[in-house]
Structures are given as structure tokens and as C-alpha cells.
Design a protein around this motif. Structure first.
Motif, mmCIF file in Angstrom:
data_model
loop_
_atom_site.group_PDB
_atom_site.id
_atom_site.type_symbol
_atom_site.label_atom_id
_atom_site.label_comp_id
_atom_site.label_asym_id
_atom_site.label_seq_id
_atom_site.Cartn_x
_atom_site.Cartn_y
_atom_site.Cartn_z
ATOM 1 N N ILE A 1 15.374 16.942 64.309
ATOM 2 C CA ILE A 1 14.380 15.855 64.306
ATOM 3 C C ILE A 1 14.853 15.025 65.432
ATOM 4 N N ASP A 2 13.919 14.746 66.333
ATOM 5 C CA ASP A 2 14.072 13.794 67.293
ATOM 6 C C ASP A 2 15.426 14.252 67.951
ATOM 7 N N GLU A 3 15.448 15.238 68.321
ATOM 8 C CA GLU A 3 16.468 15.824 69.318
ATOM 9 C C GLU A 3 17.812 15.847 68.652
ATOM 10 N N LEU A 4 17.973 15.639 67.605
ATOM 11 C CA LEU A 4 19.163 15.473 66.729
ATOM 12 C C LEU A 4 19.260 16.684 65.680
ATOM 13 N N GLY A 5 20.385 17.246 65.540
ATOM 14 C CA GLY A 5 20.549 18.190 64.530
ATOM 15 C C GLY A 5 20.321 19.828 65.019
ATOM 16 N N SER A 6 19.872 20.733 64.557
ATOM 17 C CA SER A 6 19.974 22.076 65.029
ATOM 18 C C SER A 6 18.699 22.401 65.752
ATOM 19 N N CYS A 7 19.146 22.008 67.136
ATOM 20 C CA CYS A 7 17.966 21.943 68.228
ATOM 21 C C CYS A 7 18.695 22.785 69.173
ATOM 22 N N THR A 8 17.582 23.331 69.946
ATOM 23 C CA THR A 8 17.687 24.096 71.190
ATOM 24 C C THR A 8 17.314 23.346 72.229
ATOM 25 N N TYR A 9 18.283 23.090 73.378
ATOM 26 C CA TYR A 9 18.011 22.611 74.606
ATOM 27 C C TYR A 9 17.638 23.382 75.654
ATOM 28 N N ASP A 10 16.713 23.640 76.265
ATOM 29 C CA ASP A 10 16.338 24.555 77.158
ATOM 30 C C ASP A 10 16.892 24.399 78.516
ATOM 31 N N ASP A 11 17.224 23.237 78.851
ATOM 32 C CA ASP A 11 18.080 22.793 80.140
ATOM 33 C C ASP A 11 19.007 21.423 79.902
ATOM 34 N N VAL A 12 20.212 21.812 79.698
ATOM 35 C CA VAL A 12 21.286 20.777 79.590
ATOM 36 C C VAL A 12 21.323 19.797 80.770
ATOM 37 N N GLU B 1 21.376 3.810 64.916
ATOM 38 C CA GLU B 1 20.650 3.863 63.547
ATOM 39 C C GLU B 1 20.707 5.530 63.515
ATOM 40 N N LEU B 2 21.507 6.013 62.544
ATOM 41 C CA LEU B 2 21.540 7.467 62.352
ATOM 42 C C LEU B 2 20.609 7.669 61.231
ATOM 43 N N PRO B 3 19.745 8.808 61.239
ATOM 44 C CA PRO B 3 18.883 9.111 60.088
ATOM 45 C C PRO B 3 19.803 9.216 58.710
ATOM 46 N N ALA B 4 19.379 8.976 57.454
ATOM 47 C CA ALA B 4 20.216 9.105 56.360
ATOM 48 C C ALA B 4 21.249 10.403 56.280
ATOM 49 N N TRP B 5 20.310 11.527 56.580
ATOM 50 C CA TRP B 5 20.909 12.648 56.678
ATOM 51 C C TRP B 5 21.850 13.053 57.471
ATOM 52 N N MET B 6 22.289 12.149 58.238
ATOM 53 C CA MET B 6 23.439 12.225 59.327
ATOM 54 C C MET B 6 24.329 11.371 59.267
ATOM 55 N N THR B 7 24.596 11.046 57.970
ATOM 56 C CA THR B 7 25.651 9.835 58.080
ATOM 57 C C THR B 7 26.906 10.438 57.233
ATOM 58 N N ASN B 8 27.492 9.882 56.517
ATOM 59 C CA ASN B 8 28.857 10.091 55.716
ATOM 60 C C ASN B 8 28.883 11.767 55.513
ATOM 61 N N GLY B 9 29.816 12.284 55.760
ATOM 62 C CA GLY B 9 29.911 13.455 55.206
ATOM 63 C C GLY B 9 30.745 14.567 55.952
#
Length: 164
Positions: free
Chosen positions: A71-82, A129-137
Motif C-alpha cells: 500500500i503506497d509503496e510500503l509493505g510486500s511490494c515489488t520495485y521494478d528498478d531500485v 505517519e505510519l499506517p496502523a498496520w505498520m506500527t508496534n509488533g
């Protein structure tokens, strides 16, 4: 190891790029806060554009590991060209930011073959401002880097996040 920092290479022995050491403090990582990182990487091959990176990010929910979406380039993403992403973050022709500059670590493609090492260096983690699913854990991340279909590197990380 749950709730602690850990890493391992996950490629096969023929992967030209290998993480040799990595340490991160504090544990858990605090956001915002300061992060002290030291690392060493050896590369038997130059890494040039296009450099594809595939991330799989999982978060522990009780005893289950849930794969997080991209989501918004965060998470399980594929980046085609770093390489392009780096060029957008740090315009080509400008000097690499510290502490990379001091230790001669490149921040643009192509990355020459060789050994790169980053002695313990402090990075400021801003209060983003991290999405809630990307905070503590507790998290697990697998990063695979490839070029023209050939795997160059694969690294797995496990870490805990604590946000204020």
C-alpha cells in the motif's frame, strides 16, 4: 527468535551479493528515534539498472504470520528498478548522504563489485505517519534483488517495532 533482531542470507551459494554482518540497535526499534546500524556486504558482481527488488513483509498476529499488502509503496511490494528510486531520492551528481559518503558506500547504480562496510552509524528515524498496520509488533521481511531475471541477493530480516 521472536521479538528480537535477526538476519540471514536466503539465496543459494551462487548469489553474487552476500550480507556478511548486520547489527541494529535498539531492539525493539523505536519510531521516532535513533537507529544504530552496522553492516558489511560483499558483491562478486556489479549491480546495474534495472535492479528489481521483491519484498515480502509479514507481521505476527498471535502465532500467525500475516503477509502485509503493498500500500503506497510500503509493505510486500515489488520495485521494478531500485536504481530509479535512488535517483529520485538522491539526484545523480549530488554527493551521497552521510554516513555513506565518509565510508565510500555508493548510493547510485551501478554498484561496483567489491566489499562495502558500514561501521556503527546512527540514523534518525523521523516521526512518520505510519499506517496502523505498520506500527508496534514483530515483523519478518524477505528481500530478493535480481537483474534481468538473475537473483543477485536474498536477505531475510526479523525485527520488532515500537512506535511512540
Amino acid at each position: 527468535q521472536v521479538g528480537g533482531f535477526a538476519w540471514e542470507n536466503c539465496g543459494d551459494r551462487t548469489d553474487p551479493v552476500v550480507l556478511q554482518s548486520l547489527s541494529v540497535a535498539p531492539d525493539p526499534i523505536s519510531i521516532p528515534g535513533s537507529l544504530r546500524v552496522s553492516a558489511a556486504v560483499s558483491s562478486g558482481k556489479a549491480m546495474a539498472s534495472p535492479l528489481k527488488a521483491v519484498l515480502v513483509v509479514e507481521k505476527a498476529l498471535g502465532d500467525l504470520w500475516i503477509q502485509l499488502p503493498c500500500i503506497d509503496e510500503l509493505g510486500s511490494c515489488t520495485y521494478d528498478d531500485v536504481c530509479t528510486i535512488l535517483d529520485n531520492l538522491i539526484p545523480p551528481g549530488t554527493t551521497c548522504p552521510e554516513p555513506l559518503l565518509t565510508y565510500g558506500i555508493p548510493c547510485h547504480c551501478p554498484f561496483k563489485a567489491g566489499s562495502y562496510s558500514l561501521p556503527a552509524s546512527d540514523f534518525v528515524l523521523p516521526d512518520v505517519e505510519l499506517p496502523a498496520w505498520m506500527t508496534n509488533g514483530n515483523y519478518r521481511v524477505r528481500v530478493a534483488v535480481s537483474s534481468s531475471g538473475e537473483e543477485l541477493a536474498c536477505v531475510k530480516l526479523a525485527f520488532s517495532l515500537q512506535s511512540q
